[in-house]
Every structure is written in structure tokens, then in C-alpha cells.
Motif scaffolding. Sequence first.
Motif, PDB file in Angstrom:
ATOM      1  N   GLN A   1       0.829  -1.206   0.000  1.00 30.96           N
ATOM      2  CA  GLN A   1       0.000   0.000   0.000  1.00 30.96           C
ATOM      3  C   GLN A   1       0.865   1.258   0.000  1.00 30.96           C
ATOM      4  OE1 GLN A   1      -2.792  -1.253   3.283  1.00 30.96           O
ATOM      5  NE2 GLN A   1      -4.291  -0.435   1.820  1.00 30.96           N
ATOM      6  N   ASN A   2       1.940   1.242   0.765  1.00 30.48           N
ATOM      7  CA  ASN A   2       2.859   2.376   0.764  1.00 30.48           C
ATOM      8  C   ASN A   2       3.491   2.569  -0.609  1.00 30.48           C
ATOM      9  OD1 ASN A   2       3.155   3.761   3.442  1.00 30.48           O
ATOM     10  ND2 ASN A   2       3.335   1.639   4.101  1.00 30.48           N
ATOM     11  N   LYS A   3       3.900   1.475  -1.235  1.00 26.91           N
ATOM     12  CA  LYS A   3       4.501   1.558  -2.577  1.00 26.91           C
ATOM     13  C   LYS A   3       3.486   2.063  -3.599  1.00 26.91           C
ATOM     14  CE  LYS A   3       8.406   0.116  -1.138  1.00 26.91           C
ATOM     15  NZ  LYS A   3       9.417   1.138  -0.883  1.00 26.91           N
ATOM     16  N   LEU A   4       2.217   1.693  -3.425  1.00 25.42           N
ATOM     17  CA  LEU A   4       1.192   2.175  -4.359  1.00 25.42           C
ATOM     18  C   LEU A   4       0.984   3.681  -4.233  1.00 25.42           C
ATOM     19  CD1 LEU A   4      -1.402  -0.734  -4.369  1.00 25.42           C
ATOM     20  CD2 LEU A   4       0.195  -0.069  -6.194  1.00 25.42           C
TER      21      LEU A   4
ATOM     22  N   LEU B   1       9.421  15.513  -6.848  1.00 29.08           N
ATOM     23  CA  LEU B   1       8.969  14.374  -6.051  1.00 29.08           C
ATOM     24  C   LEU B   1      10.151  13.866  -5.226  1.00 29.08           C
ATOM     25  CD1 LEU B   1       6.375  12.749  -5.647  1.00 29.08           C
ATOM     26  CD2 LEU B   1       7.150  11.204  -7.441  1.00 29.08           C
ATOM     27  N   ASN B   2      10.294  14.429  -4.036  1.00 31.19           N
ATOM     28  CA  ASN B   2      11.443  14.159  -3.186  1.00 31.19           C
ATOM     29  C   ASN B   2      11.144  13.001  -2.227  1.00 31.19           C
ATOM     30  OD1 ASN B   2      13.908  14.418  -1.938  1.00 31.19           O
ATOM     31  ND2 ASN B   2      13.270  16.102  -0.616  1.00 31.19           N
ATOM     32  N   ILE B   3      10.917  11.821  -2.807  1.00 33.39           N
ATOM     33  CA  ILE B   3      10.642  10.619  -2.027  1.00 33.39           C
ATOM     34  C   ILE B   3      11.396   9.457  -2.657  1.00 33.39           C
ATOM     35  CG2 ILE B   3       8.336  11.367  -1.266  1.00 33.39           C
ATOM     36  CD1 ILE B   3       7.137   9.554  -3.451  1.00 33.39           C
ATOM     37  N   ASN B   4      11.527   8.363  -1.902  1.00 32.06           N
ATOM     38  CA  ASN B   4      12.104   7.149  -2.490  1.00 32.06           C
ATOM     39  C   ASN B   4      11.165   6.650  -3.570  1.00 32.06           C
ATOM     40  OD1 ASN B   4      14.347   7.133  -0.813  1.00 32.06           O
ATOM     41  ND2 ASN B   4      13.347   5.842   0.718  1.00 32.06           N
ATOM     42  N   LYS B   5      11.719   6.346  -4.731  1.00 30.70           N
ATOM     43  CA  LYS B   5      10.924   5.846  -5.846  1.00 30.70           C
ATOM     44  C   LYS B   5      10.806   4.322  -5.746  1.00 30.70           C
ATOM     45  CE  LYS B   5      11.083  10.051  -7.608  1.00 30.70           C
ATOM     46  NZ  LYS B   5      12.017  10.709  -6.720  1.00 30.70           N
ATOM     47  N   ILE B   6      10.087   3.733  -6.668  1.00 29.80           N
ATOM     48  CA  ILE B   6      10.005   2.279  -6.760  1.00 29.80           C
ATOM     49  C   ILE B   6      11.354   1.780  -7.277  1.00 29.80           C
ATOM     50  CG2 ILE B   6       8.838   0.329  -7.877  1.00 29.80           C
ATOM     51  CD1 ILE B   6       7.079   1.885  -5.878  1.00 29.80           C
ATOM     52  N   SER B   7      11.879   0.759  -6.609  1.00 26.70           N
ATOM     53  CA  SER B   7      13.199   0.245  -6.970  1.00 26.70           C
ATOM     54  C   SER B   7      13.108  -1.209  -7.425  1.00 26.70           C
ATOM     55  CB  SER B   7      14.139   0.332  -5.761  1.00 26.70           C
ATOM     56  OG  SER B   7      13.718  -0.586  -4.761  1.00 26.70           O
TER      57      SER B   7
ATOM     58  N   GLU C   1       3.601   9.600 -22.313  1.00 26.43           N
ATOM     59  CA  GLU C   1       4.502  10.379 -21.467  1.00 26.43           C
ATOM     60  C   GLU C   1       5.246   9.417 -20.556  1.00 26.43           C
ATOM     61  OE1 GLU C   1       1.771  13.017 -19.449  1.00 26.43           O
ATOM     62  OE2 GLU C   1       1.601  14.328 -21.188  1.00 26.43           O
ATOM     63  N   PRO C   2       6.409   8.952 -20.991  1.00 32.13           N
ATOM     64  CA  PRO C   2       7.145   7.939 -20.218  1.00 32.13           C
ATOM     65  C   PRO C   2       7.423   8.394 -18.777  1.00 32.13           C
ATOM     66  CG  PRO C   2       8.126   8.215 -22.383  1.00 32.13           C
ATOM     67  CD  PRO C   2       7.109   9.310 -22.228  1.00 32.13           C
ATOM     68  N   PHE C   3       7.395   7.417 -17.877  1.00 32.42           N
ATOM     69  CA  PHE C   3       7.699   7.670 -16.471  1.00 32.42           C
ATOM     70  C   PHE C   3       8.624   6.559 -15.984  1.00 32.42           C
ATOM     71  CE2 PHE C   3       3.596   5.503 -16.792  1.00 32.42           C
ATOM     72  CZ  PHE C   3       3.797   4.380 -16.005  1.00 32.42           C
ATOM     73  N   LEU C   4       8.950   6.568 -14.723  1.00 31.42           N
ATOM     74  CA  LEU C   4       9.875   5.605 -14.127  1.00 31.42           C
ATOM     75  C   LEU C   4       9.492   4.170 -14.499  1.00 31.42           C
ATOM     76  CD1 LEU C   4      12.248   5.359 -11.973  1.00 31.42           C
ATOM     77  CD2 LEU C   4      10.413   4.898 -10.343  1.00 31.42           C
ATOM     78  N   PRO C   5      10.337   3.451 -15.243  1.00 32.51           N
ATOM     79  CA  PRO C   5       9.989   2.095 -15.703  1.00 32.51           C
ATOM     80  C   PRO C   5       9.655   1.138 -14.556  1.00 32.51           C
ATOM     81  CG  PRO C   5      12.040   2.833 -16.729  1.00 32.51           C
ATOM     82  CD  PRO C   5      11.655   3.868 -15.728  1.00 32.51           C
ATOM     83  N   GLU C   6      10.340   1.284 -13.429  1.00 31.22           N
ATOM     84  CA  GLU C   6      10.103   0.378 -12.306  1.00 31.22           C
ATOM     85  C   GLU C   6       8.674   0.470 -11.779  1.00 31.22           C
ATOM     86  OE1 GLU C   6      14.447   0.945 -12.684  1.00 31.22           O
ATOM     87  OE2 GLU C   6      12.761   2.330 -12.639  1.00 31.22           O
TER      88      GLU C   6
END
Length: 190
Positions: free
Chosen positions: A61-64, A87-93, A150-155
Motif C-alpha cells: 500500500q505504501n509503494k502504491l 517528487l522528493n521521495i524514495n521511488k520504486i526500486s 509520457e514515459p515515467f519511471l519504468p520500475e
Amino acid sequence: MKIYTKTGDNGTTALFGGTRVPKHHIRIDSYGTVDELNSHIGLIRDQNINQQYKNILISIQNKLFTVGAILATDPEKMILKNGKERLNINKISNEDIKILEREMDTMNEALPPMTHFVLPGGHQTVSFCHIARCVCRRAERLASALNELEPFLPEALIYLNRLSDYLFVLARKLSHDLQADEVKWIPEKH
């Protein structure tokens, strides 16, 4: 803080960064569906299930919320004037994706091999998992369409794909744990 702002009364909403778009924009549909998925996962978490599953679901849920934030950010305003990310947060890795894979591998060890498609159902909790899986697939389809425009973070897209697999395996594992019938789909022959 007031919940109602009235700024969307004309059918538009603001992305992270301030850009206003129609509420039916694919970007809004994408992160709105991720939000819907998050609510369905909360419903699974509220069931009488193993605490380990609940802990993983809270993490998901946090990752979502992170995926939603990525999708809600205007790509043209991702970088601030000072050069920092808006967006100053940890992204999906990749590690977030691997966590789902490890959880699936662990659950699969306790399950009989799949020989057929299974009909969703057998227990209310299992059905909630299947609904969440379907909503996750819809979120992935919408995010995939957005990514083409509009491409975004692939992960983030990979995470949604892996999450739908995780929800399927979780449904099977919960069927096993709850001793619910797992009904195989056997097509009728002519």
C-alpha cells in the motif's frame, strides 16, 4: 485544511506541479485506478489472514502511494528550477520488485502446481484478492498507455505487473490456508 476546494468544479484537477488537466485525462485515470487498487488491498488486509501477509500488504500500500505520486507528477515539471526533483521521495526500486518475487516464490513452495486456470472465488477473502488482481491489471493497462504518451519511471510499471502476479499467488495461497475449494476452469467441449 478544507477537504473541498471547489477548484475542480469545472471538471479539471491539478497534477503535482500545478498543471491543470481534465478529470478524465489518462494520467488521472491511471493514478485513480492505483488508488482504487490500494483500497481493495486494504480490504484484503482487513481480513483474518496471517500477519506476514498483512505486513507485506501494508508495504505494498505504501509503494502504491509512491506509484500514484509518480503518475500524478507532470513530467514537464518533474525538475524544479533549482535542479532538484519535485517528487522528493524514495521511488520504486528493483528491490521493491524483488520483494514481491521472493514472496511469490515462498508462497508457491507450499502450493500444488497449477494445471488449469482457476475460477475466482471459494472464499470471500480469496475473492477480494481476485478483485484486487483485476483492478491491478486495469491500473497496469492504463499506466502502460500513459507511459506510451509520457514515459515515467519504468520500475513503477514493472511493479504493477509484478503486483498483479503477487495478488494471484496470494489468492491461491489463501485458498490453501483457508482450505477453500480451488475450482479449475475446464472448458466445455463441443
